[in-house]
Design a protein around this motif. Structure first.
Motif, PDB file in Angstrom:
ATOM      1  N   SER A 278      50.718 -20.613 -10.129  1.00  0.00           N
ATOM      2  CA  SER A 278      51.843 -21.199  -9.395  1.00  0.00           C
ATOM      3  C   SER A 278      52.507 -20.223  -8.431  1.00  0.00           C
ATOM      4  O   SER A 278      53.226 -20.636  -7.524  1.00  0.00           O
ATOM      5  N   ASN A 279      52.274 -18.912  -8.608  1.00  0.00           N
ATOM      6  CA  ASN A 279      52.935 -17.946  -7.725  1.00  0.00           C
ATOM      7  C   ASN A 279      51.975 -16.960  -7.055  1.00  0.00           C
ATOM      8  O   ASN A 279      52.413 -16.006  -6.413  1.00  0.00           O
ATOM      9  N   ALA A 280      50.674 -17.182  -7.193  1.00  0.00           N
ATOM     10  CA  ALA A 280      49.681 -16.233  -6.675  1.00  0.00           C
ATOM     11  C   ALA A 280      49.827 -16.004  -5.171  1.00  0.00           C
ATOM     12  O   ALA A 280      49.823 -14.861  -4.705  1.00  0.00           O
ATOM     13  N   PHE A 281      49.970 -17.072  -4.398  1.00  0.00           N
ATOM     14  CA  PHE A 281      50.100 -16.921  -2.949  1.00  0.00           C
ATOM     15  C   PHE A 281      51.324 -16.077  -2.598  1.00  0.00           C
ATOM     16  O   PHE A 281      51.258 -15.165  -1.773  1.00  0.00           O
ATOM     17  N   GLN A 282      52.428 -16.378  -3.227  1.00  0.00           N
ATOM     18  CA  GLN A 282      53.696 -15.695  -2.945  1.00  0.00           C
ATOM     19  C   GLN A 282      53.601 -14.200  -3.246  1.00  0.00           C
ATOM     20  O   GLN A 282      54.029 -13.359  -2.443  1.00  0.00           O
TER      21      GLN A 282
END
Length: 302
Positions: free
Chosen positions: A127-131
């Motif tokens: 859920s937060n990999a891109f960020q």
């Protein structure tokens, strides 16, 4: 014995909280105080005021709860419940990589062991990999991402980034194929295909939405579409149907069943809480270093 009633009684008596992953069986989900994916449950573990955490999931998740809440007693109802992907990244192999690449930032999927987290700069979830990867790339850092190669390849494909990638994968999601995705889309032409990024890139390219387990649930709930093909572990079907009783959901394949996640039964949850057995312990030096990586993840996810 009515296990559900007994669990509710023991929770109150012992000031316990039950955390359950979406991939657990429905009766286990029903007794949970918090139901979620890896990121949500990590945050709940850190914030809880309970004395006992019963973690219905797999070993690395219970370890993460202990790392974030060291003063709590953390119980794993089935001690054999593991994660093959987490075991694909070994401490000694990562130590060797770090010695050969001292300037590389180590980002590890939360699906990893405590001793691997302890060697990492930051953890990520789906859920937060891109960020988080964006943060380090923009800071000019060279990155190693592991153990899940598929999520890493998806980020690189979407953003044009270059990273070192560990050779690991989820055995369930990795078996999905482009041909299967096309076949199901043909069978259900009005359905949107929602897939977890642990699947291979060829499958993700067929999807209408790619995201975490919680992301898939939120997308389907917010969408005006009425039919969905679900490309992640079958446990998510229960909360999807509960939240959207008038929508139709089709599992991409009946093989989307994680053996380890399904080891935990309602009786196991009762036994663990009643007997306070299968206590998770993490060496303090490892715990402190692993918490730095998890805290950094939570900080960068805000």
């Amino acid at each position: 014995m009515n296990y559900k009633d007994e669990i509710l009684r023991l929770k109150k008596e012992k000031n316990a909280v039950i955390l359950a992953h979406y991939y657990q069986d429905s009766d286990v989900q029903d007794v949970a105080d918090f139901l979620g994916d890896s990121y949500k449950l990590a945050v709940e573990a850190q914030n809880t005021t309970a004395d006992i955490i019963v973690f219905c999931g797999v070993h690395f998740m219970a370890e993460t709860a202990k790392i974030l809440s060291p003063t709590k007693k953390v119980l794993l109802p089935v001690k054999e419940a593991g994660c093959p992907m987490a075991n694909m990244m070994k401490k000694n192999d990562l130590l060797k990589y770090k010695s050969e690449n001292p300037d590389t930032t180590i980002l590890t999927y939360v699906n990893s062991t405590a001793d691997v987290k302890a060697l990492s700069d930051c953890c990520v979830t789906s859920s937060n990999a891109f960020q988080i990867i964006d943060h380090y790339i923009k800071a000019g850092k060279k990155i190693l991402y592991g153990p899940d190669q598929n999520l890493a390849k998806y980020v690189m494909n979407q953003k044009g980034y270059t990273m070192d990638v560990w050779n690991g994968h989820c055995c369930i999601h990795n078996d999905l194929t482009k041909e299967l995705a096309k076949e199901m889309k043909k069978k259900y032409p009005n359905a949107l295909l929602l897939v977890h990024p642990e699947a291979r890139l060829e499958v993700l390219e067929e999807a209408d939405y790619v995201g975490s387990t919680k992301g898939i649930l939120d997308f389907a709930s917010a969408s005006s579409n009425q039919e969905f093909i679900i490309g992640t572990e079958e446990g998510i079907m229960y909360p999807l149907i509960n939240a959207n009783p008038n929508k139709k959901f089709y599992l991409l394949t009946e093989k989307l069943r994680c053996f380890d996640m399904k080891l935990t039964t309602i009786k196991d949850v009762y036994d663990a809480l009643n007997e306070e057995k299968y206590v998770i312990e993490v060496d303090e030096e490892i715990r402190v270093n692993a918490q730095k990586a998890l805290d950094k993840m939570i900080e960068l996810s805000k």
